[in-house]
Design a protein around this motif. Structure first.
Motif, PDB file in Angstrom:
ATOM      1  N   GLY A  23       0.818  -1.204   0.000  1.00  0.00           N
ATOM      2  CA  GLY A  23       0.000   0.000   0.000  1.00  0.00           C
ATOM      3  C   GLY A  23       0.851   1.253   0.000  1.00  0.00           C
ATOM      4  N   ARG A  26      -1.236   6.400  -3.028  1.00  0.00           N
ATOM      5  CA  ARG A  26      -2.180   6.420  -4.143  1.00  0.00           C
ATOM      6  C   ARG A  26      -3.129   5.216  -4.164  1.00  0.00           C
ATOM      7  NH1 ARG A  26      -1.400  10.409  -7.567  1.00  0.00           N
ATOM      8  NH2 ARG A  26       0.590  11.506  -7.598  1.00  0.00           N
ATOM      9  N   LEU A  27      -2.720   4.137  -3.552  1.00  0.00           N
ATOM     10  CA  LEU A  27      -3.580   2.953  -3.557  1.00  0.00           C
ATOM     11  C   LEU A  27      -3.379   2.186  -2.257  1.00  0.00           C
ATOM     12  CD1 LEU A  27      -5.589   1.200  -5.086  1.00  0.00           C
ATOM     13  CD2 LEU A  27      -3.669  -0.018  -6.112  1.00  0.00           C
ATOM     14  N   LYS A  29      -4.981  -0.923  -0.596  1.00  0.00           N
ATOM     15  CA  LYS A  29      -5.895  -2.075  -0.590  1.00  0.00           C
ATOM     16  C   LYS A  29      -6.318  -2.450   0.826  1.00  0.00           C
ATOM     17  CE  LYS A  29      -7.000  -4.086  -3.690  1.00  0.00           C
ATOM     18  NZ  LYS A  29      -8.127  -3.903  -4.628  1.00  0.00           N
ATOM     19  N   GLU A  32      -9.476  -0.586   1.478  1.00  0.00           N
ATOM     20  CA  GLU A  32     -10.551  -1.134   0.654  1.00  0.00           C
ATOM     21  C   GLU A  32     -11.090  -2.435   1.243  1.00  0.00           C
ATOM     22  OE1 GLU A  32      -9.434  -1.614  -3.369  1.00  0.00           O
ATOM     23  OE2 GLU A  32      -8.915   0.495  -3.682  1.00  0.00           O
ATOM     24  N   ARG A 130      -0.968   5.833   3.641  1.00  0.00           N
ATOM     25  CA  ARG A 130      -1.317   7.006   2.853  1.00  0.00           C
ATOM     26  C   ARG A 130      -0.624   8.262   3.368  1.00  0.00           C
ATOM     27  NH1 ARG A 130      -6.813   6.922  -0.276  1.00  0.00           N
ATOM     28  NH2 ARG A 130      -5.295   7.771  -1.701  1.00  0.00           N
ATOM     29  N   CYS A 212     -10.677   6.014  -0.108  1.00  0.00           N
ATOM     30  CA  CYS A 212     -10.390   4.707  -0.689  1.00  0.00           C
ATOM     31  C   CYS A 212     -11.663   4.137  -1.289  1.00  0.00           C
ATOM     32  CB  CYS A 212      -9.851   3.759   0.388  1.00  0.00           C
ATOM     33  SG  CYS A 212      -8.357   4.366   1.182  1.00  0.00           S
TER      34      CYS A 212
END
Length: 215
Positions: A23, A26-27, A29, A32, A130, A212
């Protein structure tokens, strides 16, 4: 209704291993899988098992109106039937400082200690993938053992998958927490290092929305 707790059972690190993806800003998971997906499952249960129509309330202030737009769009179309979203802080023009005062002084609820340590959020006990340069500088200074845990996690992932990946980026390339600590954070008292740190902040994308999505 009784307060309901939902849990996936995995840690963020386990999610990274399952997806073979570390992680980053930008992304994520981890968010999520462990937060958004669990929310969606619970919302569907409210409809199917309890015949209730949920309404989602978000504590987002006027300075983060772009996040509200993203959330409205997400819950209006993906991946289930549309769900109503409400943003009382935006509707009543309340800022973070106002809400925090109400929580502590009127409701008598103590804020998470991370706010008193100077963080802007209380995600994952400081170990939020993040976070950017400023976040990890703060973590290193006030909660060094948490920084070390995150650094160790990053190094384990890199070694396990033999990938040159990292949570942070520098000049578009991986920049590990170990490198950041050794090259910048441990030398911040030196004038040249202060200059290098300022240059890092100037390059950092501080406009990444902290939203997210589940796809």
């Amino acid at each position: 209704m009784e307060i309901t707790e939902r849990i996936d059972g995995r840690t963020p690190e386990e999610v990274f291993y399952d997806y073979r993806f570390l992680g980053n800003s930008r992304l994520a998971k981890c968010s999520e899988e462990l937060k958004v997906y669990q929310t969606i499952i619970f919302l569907e249960e409210l409809r199917d098992l309890h015949n209730l129509e949920p309404i989602l309330y978000f504590g987002i202030g006027p300075h983060e109106a772009h996040r509200a737009d993203n959330l409205k769009e997400f819950y209006a179309h993906n991946p289930i039937e549309p769900i109503e979203t409400r943003f009382p802080m935006i509707e009543t023009f309340k800022y973070d400082r106002d809400i925090k005062s109400i929580i502590e002084n009127e409701w008598g609820i103590k804020l998470p200690r991370m706010y008193h340590l100077g963080f802007s959020h209380a995600n994952c006990a400081g170990r939020c993938v993040r976070g950017g340069y400023q976040h990890y500088k703060q973590l290193f200074q006030v909660w060094p053992h948490q920084y070390q845990k995150q650094e160790d996690m990053e190094e384990r992932f890199r070694q396990h998958f033999q990938k040159n990946v990292s949570i942070l980026k520098k000049d578009g390339r991986p920049y590990t927490l170990k490198e950041y600590r050794e090259q910048i954070l441990e030398k911040l008292d030196e004038g040249q290092m202060q200059k290098e740190y300022r240059e890092l902040l100037e390059k950092e994308d501080s406009h990444i929305p902290c939203v997210c999505t589940f796809a």
